[in-house]
Design a protein around this motif. Sequence first.
Motif, PDB file in Angstrom:
ATOM      1  N   PRO A  68       0.806  -1.228   0.000  1.00  0.00           N
ATOM      2  CA  PRO A  68       0.000   0.000   0.000  1.00  0.00           C
ATOM      3  C   PRO A  68       0.838   1.278   0.000  1.00  0.00           C
ATOM      4  N   ARG A  69       2.020   1.247   0.630  1.00  0.00           N
ATOM      5  CA  ARG A  69       2.845   2.461   0.682  1.00  0.00           C
ATOM      6  C   ARG A  69       3.715   2.620  -0.550  1.00  0.00           C
ATOM      7  N   TRP A  70       4.288   1.542  -1.062  1.00  0.00           N
ATOM      8  CA  TRP A  70       5.292   1.659  -2.119  1.00  0.00           C
ATOM      9  C   TRP A  70       4.863   1.069  -3.465  1.00  0.00           C
ATOM     10  N   GLY A  71       3.691   0.478  -3.526  1.00  0.00           N
ATOM     11  CA  GLY A  71       3.308  -0.259  -4.721  1.00  0.00           C
ATOM     12  C   GLY A  71       3.326   0.544  -6.012  1.00  0.00           C
ATOM     13  N   ASP A  72       2.944   1.832  -5.981  1.00  0.00           N
ATOM     14  CA  ASP A  72       2.879   2.656  -7.201  1.00  0.00           C
ATOM     15  C   ASP A  72       4.205   3.337  -7.532  1.00  0.00           C
ATOM     16  N   MET A  73       5.237   3.048  -6.775  1.00  0.00           N
ATOM     17  CA  MET A  73       6.527   3.711  -6.974  1.00  0.00           C
ATOM     18  C   MET A  73       7.513   2.738  -7.624  1.00  0.00           C
ATOM     19  N   ALA A  74       8.364   3.267  -8.496  1.00  0.00           N
ATOM     20  CA  ALA A  74       9.402   2.448  -9.115  1.00  0.00           C
ATOM     21  C   ALA A  74      10.420   2.017  -8.062  1.00  0.00           C
ATOM     22  N   VAL A  75      10.966   0.829  -8.221  1.00  0.00           N
ATOM     23  CA  VAL A  75      11.929   0.309  -7.252  1.00  0.00           C
ATOM     24  C   VAL A  75      13.105   1.259  -7.081  1.00  0.00           C
ATOM     25  N   ALA A  76      13.578   1.828  -8.200  1.00  0.00           N
ATOM     26  CA  ALA A  76      14.760   2.696  -8.148  1.00  0.00           C
ATOM     27  C   ALA A  76      14.476   4.058  -7.561  1.00  0.00           C
ATOM     28  N   ASP A  77      13.197   4.436  -7.420  1.00  0.00           N
ATOM     29  CA  ASP A  77      12.854   5.791  -6.974  1.00  0.00           C
ATOM     30  C   ASP A  77      12.656   5.917  -5.478  1.00  0.00           C
ATOM     31  N   ILE A  78      12.769   4.829  -4.724  1.00  0.00           N
ATOM     32  CA  ILE A  78      12.573   4.896  -3.266  1.00  0.00           C
ATOM     33  C   ILE A  78      13.811   5.521  -2.629  1.00  0.00           C
ATOM     34  N   LYS A  79      13.620   6.642  -1.972  1.00  0.00           N
ATOM     35  CA  LYS A  79      14.725   7.398  -1.380  1.00  0.00           C
ATOM     36  C   LYS A  79      14.847   7.093   0.110  1.00  0.00           C
ATOM     37  N   PRO A  80      16.063   7.207   0.654  1.00  0.00           N
ATOM     38  CA  PRO A  80      16.241   6.986   2.097  1.00  0.00           C
ATOM     39  C   PRO A  80      15.364   7.888   2.953  1.00  0.00           C
ATOM     40  N   SER A  81      15.172   9.144   2.533  1.00  0.00           N
ATOM     41  CA  SER A  81      14.339  10.058   3.318  1.00  0.00           C
ATOM     42  C   SER A  81      12.886   9.583   3.358  1.00  0.00           C
ATOM     43  N   ALA A  82      12.385   9.056   2.217  1.00  0.00           N
ATOM     44  CA  ALA A  82      11.017   8.537   2.188  1.00  0.00           C
ATOM     45  C   ALA A  82      10.900   7.303   3.074  1.00  0.00           C
ATOM     46  N   TYR A  83      11.936   6.468   3.083  1.00  0.00           N
ATOM     47  CA  TYR A  83      11.910   5.282   3.941  1.00  0.00           C
ATOM     48  C   TYR A  83      11.875   5.690   5.410  1.00  0.00           C
ATOM     49  N   ARG A  84      12.688   6.689   5.787  1.00  0.00           N
ATOM     50  CA  ARG A  84      12.712   7.118   7.196  1.00  0.00           C
ATOM     51  C   ARG A  84      11.361   7.691   7.609  1.00  0.00           C
ATOM     52  N   ALA A  85      10.704   8.421   6.704  1.00  0.00           N
ATOM     53  CA  ALA A  85       9.376   8.954   7.017  1.00  0.00           C
ATOM     54  C   ALA A  85       8.368   7.824   7.233  1.00  0.00           C
ATOM     55  N   TRP A  86       8.456   6.796   6.410  1.00  0.00           N
ATOM     56  CA  TRP A  86       7.558   5.643   6.569  1.00  0.00           C
ATOM     57  C   TRP A  86       7.837   4.912   7.872  1.00  0.00           C
ATOM     58  N   GLU A  87       9.108   4.795   8.224  1.00  0.00           N
ATOM     59  CA  GLU A  87       9.483   4.145   9.485  1.00  0.00           C
ATOM     60  C   GLU A  87       8.873   4.887  10.669  1.00  0.00           C
ATOM     61  N   MET A  88       8.919   6.225  10.621  1.00  0.00           N
ATOM     62  CA  MET A  88       8.327   7.027  11.699  1.00  0.00           C
ATOM     63  C   MET A  88       6.810   6.872  11.718  1.00  0.00           C
ATOM     64  N   TRP A  89       6.204   6.760  10.527  1.00  0.00           N
ATOM     65  CA  TRP A  89       4.749   6.586  10.464  1.00  0.00           C
ATOM     66  C   TRP A  89       4.343   5.274  11.113  1.00  0.00           C
ATOM     67  N   LEU A  90       5.093   4.202  10.820  1.00  0.00           N
ATOM     68  CA  LEU A  90       4.792   2.913  11.440  1.00  0.00           C
ATOM     69  C   LEU A  90       4.912   2.992  12.960  1.00  0.00           C
ATOM     70  N   LYS A  91       5.895   3.741  13.417  1.00  0.00           N
ATOM     71  CA  LYS A  91       6.115   3.860  14.867  1.00  0.00           C
ATOM     72  C   LYS A  91       4.964   4.569  15.552  1.00  0.00           C
ATOM     73  N   ASP A  92       4.284   5.444  14.827  1.00  0.00           N
ATOM     74  CA  ASP A  92       3.181   6.217  15.417  1.00  0.00           C
ATOM     75  C   ASP A  92       1.854   5.478  15.400  1.00  0.00           C
ATOM     76  N   GLN A  93       1.794   4.325  14.723  1.00  0.00           N
ATOM     77  CA  GLN A  93       0.529   3.599  14.632  1.00  0.00           C
ATOM     78  C   GLN A  93       0.262   2.838  15.929  1.00  0.00           C
ATOM     79  N   PRO A  94      -0.887   3.093  16.583  1.00  0.00           N
ATOM     80  CA  PRO A  94      -1.154   2.447  17.885  1.00  0.00           C
ATOM     81  C   PRO A  94      -1.337   0.943  17.806  1.00  0.00           C
ATOM     82  N   ASN A  95      -1.689   0.430  16.616  1.00  0.00           N
ATOM     83  CA  ASN A  95      -1.946  -1.005  16.492  1.00  0.00           C
ATOM     84  C   ASN A  95      -0.722  -1.799  16.064  1.00  0.00           C
ATOM     85  N   ILE A  96       0.433  -1.147  15.949  1.00  0.00           N
ATOM     86  CA  ILE A  96       1.662  -1.825  15.523  1.00  0.00           C
ATOM     87  C   ILE A  96       2.669  -1.774  16.668  1.00  0.00           C
TER      88      ILE A  96
END
Length: 465
Positions: free
Chosen positions: A98-126
């Motif tokens: 759901p987060r990365w499916g529409d993005m090209a494999v080569a276009d995933i940036k470290p900054s976008a990954y870190r933002a996603w990591e923080m988002w997962l950390k903020d989810q109460p059910n995870i």
Amino acid sequence: MPYPEQRGNKWRVRWNTGKKHPETGRWIYDSQGGFDTRDAAVAYGLDRESDIRNDRYISRRDGAILMSEYCKTWQQTIDVGHLRQRNVEQYIRLYIEPRWGDMAVADIKPSAYRAWEMWLKDQPNIGDRYRGEILLVFSMMMDDAVDDGLRQASPVIKKKRRRGEYKKKPRERKRNMRIADVHQIACNALAYWGLDGYVYVWTFAMTGMRPAELYGLRPEYCHPNWPASDPRVDPEEEERYEEDMERYAGDDPMPAIRVEWQHQRLQGTGTPGLYVPKYESRRTLVIPQFLAGLLEMLLAAREGEWVFTSINDGPLINANFPYQYWRKFADGRDAVVEFERMRLGQKQTVDSRRPVPALPAVERWKGKRQYLMRHGHKEWLDEDGHSRIATESRMGHELAGVEGLYSNVTPAMERAIMESLQERWERFVVTLPEGWEPPPSPTPLPVDLAEWMKLQVKAAQAKSS
């Protein structure tokens, strides 16, 4: 040499990728536009040619593969057990695609990954462990994407070892397993479930089997049938079959259970199926004499595919065991005689089909998961001073290194375990109040459990005197 071309007021550069088209045999070129000057375009092309010479180049065609497509391909490359496979599919379906499916494999940036990591950390059910598993799977995917030539480097920055003050990771708090608590849980199981519940709890505590192994325990692998009833399906195990007959059914027999299967659900379909135990830990577990007697009584009362069946006589894999069973045994519950329901838009009070008396809570086990009873079994083995190889083999683990290579579980070791567990039981039953009676069972018992317990107490008293 790159080829610059002017397009309007901008410059574009083309370069030879060093690869040929598989059908036409012509060289394949890549290009990049949007440069303000000819020199900037040429410099960019020279850099790409340098990457090609040094095997660092990722073509725009390769890197343009979408993550949704790569997720499908990647899942087919991993070779793990069915439970791990099911978990990986869940992480990808619920969080990665759901987060990365529409993005090209080569276009995933470290900054976008870190933002996603923080988002997962903020989810109460995870939780922390679940989030770590999601990130681990994503990191593996990105490492494989690099190996597949779809990226130059992974966007997941591997964490370096921290320096400075050590911080201990929080661990689940456990308390020592007391046999009196196991007894109360078994009595609660008897009152709620019947004889199956009583024997299930004592088998759990006295063998340390994993829950799925208990769900999948079949009569042909259980005392008193085994080892004579062993199906002997593997020709390469003939030596073991003969040794089992000599060791467990010979002149001085030891009652035992053979762990051959665990009952789990098939990945994708949810259909129940038998799988080899975790870590392929097939093993034989000697059991104390009192448990052997309970299993004999249980199996003599019926015939079926499973040793332990649900309240409705079905396989336990179909029951929500942790909630529908274990929580009642450990946390207790009020007596249920009547209950309310809505029918045709009207509230009704009806009699319960299974009136169950109040079950007392076992304080040390309130809110605790059933798997801790397996941990408690190892505590008992350690308390009684059994060897590491005998203990770890019984738990379904392998000792690493030279110790595991040179060690072997002998009949004397197994007999010592069997006797120490029986002694633990006997020390407990002599403390029961005189005239102790088991709680009523919701279904008729095939045996007089109260009389059986009196015989156990009498035998234990005779030994101690």
